[in-house]
Write an enzyme that holds these catalytic residues in place. Structure first.
Site, short mmCIF file in Angstrom:
data_model
loop_
_atom_site.label_atom_id
_atom_site.label_comp_id
_atom_site.label_asym_id
_atom_site.label_seq_id
_atom_site.Cartn_x
_atom_site.Cartn_y
_atom_site.Cartn_z
N ASP A 141 -8.04 -4.95 0.16
CA ASP A 141 -8.56 -5.65 -1.01
C ASP A 141 -8.27 -7.14 -1.00
OD1 ASP A 141 -9.68 -3.44 -2.26
OD2 ASP A 141 -7.69 -2.75 -2.83
N HIS A 191 0.86 -1.18 0.00
CA HIS A 191 0.00 0.00 0.00
C HIS A 191 0.89 1.23 0.00
CE1 HIS A 191 -3.03 2.91 1.35
NE2 HIS A 191 -3.92 2.04 0.90
N1 ACO Z 1 3.96 -7.85 -4.88
C1 ACO Z 1 5.31 -7.93 -5.08
N2 ACO Z 1 6.15 -6.87 -4.95
C2 ACO Z 1 5.61 -5.69 -4.62
C3 ACO Z 1 4.24 -5.52 -4.40
C4 ACO Z 1 3.40 -6.65 -4.53
N3 ACO Z 1 2.09 -6.56 -4.31
N4 ACO Z 1 3.98 -4.25 -4.08
C5 ACO Z 1 5.16 -3.61 -4.11
N5 ACO Z 1 6.15 -4.48 -4.43
C6 ACO Z 1 7.58 -4.16 -4.49
C7 ACO Z 1 7.90 -3.37 -5.76
O1 ACO Z 1 8.27 -4.22 -6.83
C8 ACO Z 1 9.03 -2.50 -5.30
O2 ACO Z 1 10.20 -3.28 -5.31
P1 ACO Z 1 11.64 -2.59 -5.62
O3 ACO Z 1 11.85 -1.62 -4.49
O4 ACO Z 1 12.57 -3.74 -5.60
O5 ACO Z 1 11.49 -1.91 -6.95
C9 ACO Z 1 8.70 -2.19 -3.83
O6 ACO Z 1 7.88 -3.30 -3.39
C10 ACO Z 1 7.95 -0.88 -3.64
O7 ACO Z 1 6.84 -0.85 -4.53
P2 ACO Z 1 6.19 0.47 -5.13
O8 ACO Z 1 5.31 0.12 -6.26
O9 ACO Z 1 7.27 1.48 -5.37
O10 ACO Z 1 5.35 0.97 -3.88
P3 ACO Z 1 4.13 1.96 -3.90
O11 ACO Z 1 3.98 2.44 -2.50
O12 ACO Z 1 4.30 2.99 -4.96
O13 ACO Z 1 2.94 1.01 -4.36
C11 ACO Z 1 0.99 -0.34 -4.48
C12 ACO Z 1 1.87 0.61 -3.61
C13 ACO Z 1 0.69 0.32 -5.82
C14 ACO Z 1 -0.32 -0.57 -3.74
C15 ACO Z 1 1.77 -1.67 -4.67
O14 ACO Z 1 2.12 -2.24 -3.43
C16 ACO Z 1 0.98 -2.68 -5.53
O15 ACO Z 1 1.04 -2.60 -6.75
N6 ACO Z 1 0.22 -3.64 -4.86
C17 ACO Z 1 -0.62 -4.56 -5.57
C18 ACO Z 1 -1.91 -3.88 -6.00
C19 ACO Z 1 -2.87 -3.65 -4.86
O16 ACO Z 1 -3.12 -4.52 -4.03
N7 ACO Z 1 -3.43 -2.43 -4.80
C20 ACO Z 1 -4.42 -2.07 -3.77
C21 ACO Z 1 -3.98 -0.93 -2.95
S1 ACO Z 1 -5.16 -0.64 -1.67
C22 ACO Z 1 -6.36 0.38 -2.32
O17 ACO Z 1 -6.21 1.02 -3.31
C23 ACO Z 1 -7.70 0.46 -1.60
#
Ligand code: ACO
Length: 435
Positions: free
Chosen positions: A370, A312
């Site tokens: 979610d 998140h």
């Molecule tokens: N699975 C695997 N790796 C992940 C995940 C995941 N779900 N989420 C983040 N990472 C990793 C990324 O690859 C990144 O790795 P790196 O540092 O080696 O490049 C690191 O963790 C940070 O990820 P970011 O995308 O930069 O983090 P951000 O805070 O921008 O993203 C987000 C948050 C978009 C929610 C992300 O965690 C994601 O895509 N999750 C899956 C989608 C999801 O469940 N969304 C619902 C959010 S809740 C809502 O909207 C009500």
């Protein structure tokens, strides 16, 4: 009008081109301090650069507080766990709108005010028939909620507090009717009118699931689960759709148009559409023995697969809403006789493994709301296409509370971000014959 509660707590100095500039620093009740840079452009002739607003506080707000590191979510100071366990969605609506929990009389008056607005103008039904038969419920909701301003023009004067109140009540009351009608239209069933002897959530369930040919009985366990889901989604401070509502409202647009803008923003898969993605992923995994393969893919930097429902932008700890959602997920699956549901087993095992895995632990990736909501909503009988519409229904009160707070803020200005321009410098027009 709202009084500012910002407390001066020092200053921050910026050194730019060998000159020093001081900016005031303010503290709120909780959370990081803010540096007030409103005079930055005027005094220093520079802008800040913050795409995605990851370090920018766009407003002062008394409504919702999130501590993403500790996994805390408060509505008006009350923790989401306590509200999910003890309160009701309608009481939470009052709390978000008015700032305090109601006493018995206030609650009864509010309940009556909302209940008296559950019906929609009859010509609105005709409006539905203009949509394609297989229209997505969110497409219908964007259009119909925007159209409310033409049906309820008598509550669109944003400078009149009474009109603002009536518009707020109308939106909270009519959203379940509108969402249920969007669903009925998409499946070709007749619209079901609200029944005002029922509670808010029960009424919505009846309008969604009943048909005139059969008697519909409300299951209190399922109704409590859905009511809790509404509480969990009611507000989440300045997220994308709420910021959209505030930005739309900052120009003086009427509340129905602003909420329609919020619905449009919520529709995106990175926002309201994530529970659908989490459910699809659990279905794709299918059985517990395939989990290691998907964990491996999620960790592979060359594979763009992510564990949906994990991670998140704000929570770097267990999403507090996910805990309450997990409780309701178990209650619903037990009640509908799916406690041995394979997807639930996959979800629980996936969560167990990921919470111990170095990759997820070091990146602070925890289950978000979610992760369990898709399984729960499916077991409640909702098709996937309705998931985001349910989110919109619940978030309407948060949007309207934030909109109202903005309108009542004397420091409110039209939202107008700046940019750093990297396009062509000024050049002369060349006639097409010479190009
Ligand atoms: N699975 C695997 N790796 C992940 C995940 C995941 N779900 N989420 C983040 N990472 C990793 C990324 O690859 C990144 O790795 P790196 O540092 O080696 O490049 C690191 O963790 C940070 O990820 P970011 O995308 O930069 O983090 P951000 O805070 O921008 O993203 C987000 C948050 C978009 C929610 C992300 O965690 C994601 O895509 N999750 C899956 C989608 C999801 O469940 N969304 C619902 C959010 S809740 C809502 O909207 C009500």
């Amino acid at each position: 009008m709202r009084e500012s509660k910002l407390k001066p707590s020092g200053s921050a100095t910026l050194t730019y081109e060998n000159k020093k500039y001081d900016f005031p620093v303010y503290s709120g009740t909780e959370g990081p301090n803010v540096i007030d840079i409103r005079k930055l452009y005027g005094e220093v002739d520079v802008f800040t650069y913050d795409p995605g607003f990851t370090s920018t506080a766009s407003c002062e707000s008394d409504i919702t507080f999130i501590d993403g590191d500790k996994g805390i979510l408060l509505y008006r100071g009350y923790s989401i766990d306590q509200l999910a366990e003890h309160s009701s969605f309608l009481e939470v609506c009052y709390l978000l709108l008015h700032g305090n929990l109601p006493n018995k009389k206030e609650m009864a008056d509010f309940d009556r005010a909302i209940t008296m607005h559950t019906m929609v103008h009859d010509q609105l039904s005709a409006f539905y028939r203009g949509f394609r038969r297989d229209a997505h419920p969110m497409a219908i909701m964007c259009g119909v909620v925007g159209a409310l301003s033409s049906f309820y023009h008598d509550s669109t004067d944003i400078n009149d507090p009474r009109q603002r109140e009536i518009a707020s009540h109308r939106l909270i009351a009519k959203m379940p009717t509108i969402a249920a009608m969007a669903y009925k239209y998409s499946v070709g069933q007749p619209f079901v009118y609200p029944l005002n002897s029922l509670g808010y959530t029960e009424n919505f369930m009846r309008m969604t699931f009943s048909v005139p040919a059969e008697e519909y009985k409300i299951n209190p366990i399922l109704a409590k689960a859905l009511d809790t889901i509404f509480i969990l989604h009611a507000d989440h401070e300045q997220n994308a759709s709420t910021s959209t509502v505030r930005l739309a409202g900052s120009s003086g647009a009427n509340p129905f148009a602003c909420i329609a803008a919020g619905i449009a923003c919520l529709w995106g898969p990175a926002h309201g559409g994530a529970n659908e993605a989490a459910l699809k992923m659990l279905e794709e995994i299918g059985t517990v023995d395939r989990i290691p393969e998907f964990i491996k893919r999620a960790k592979d930097p060359n594979d763009n697969f992510r564990l949906m429902g994990f991670g998140h932008r704000v929570y770097k700890n267990y999403d507090p809403r996910a805990k309450a959602m997990q409780v309701q997920c178990h209650n619903v699956l037990k009640e509908v006789g799916h406690e041995n549901d394979e997807l639930l087993k996959v979800a629980m095992e996936l969560e167990r493994i990921a919470l111990q895995d170095d990759y997820f632990v070091s990146k602070k990736l925890y289950p978000n709301i979610d992760f369990y909501s898709g399984i729960t909503l499916r077991a409640l009988g909702f098709p996937v296409s309705m998931f985001t519409a349910l989110f919109a229904l619940a978030r309407t009160v948060g949007w309207i509370a934030q909109w109202k707070e903005m309108i009542e803020d004397p420091h409110q200005k039209i939202g107008r971000p700046r940019q750093i321009y990297t396009g062509a410098a000024q050049r002369d027009y060349i006639p097409i014959s010479k190009r």
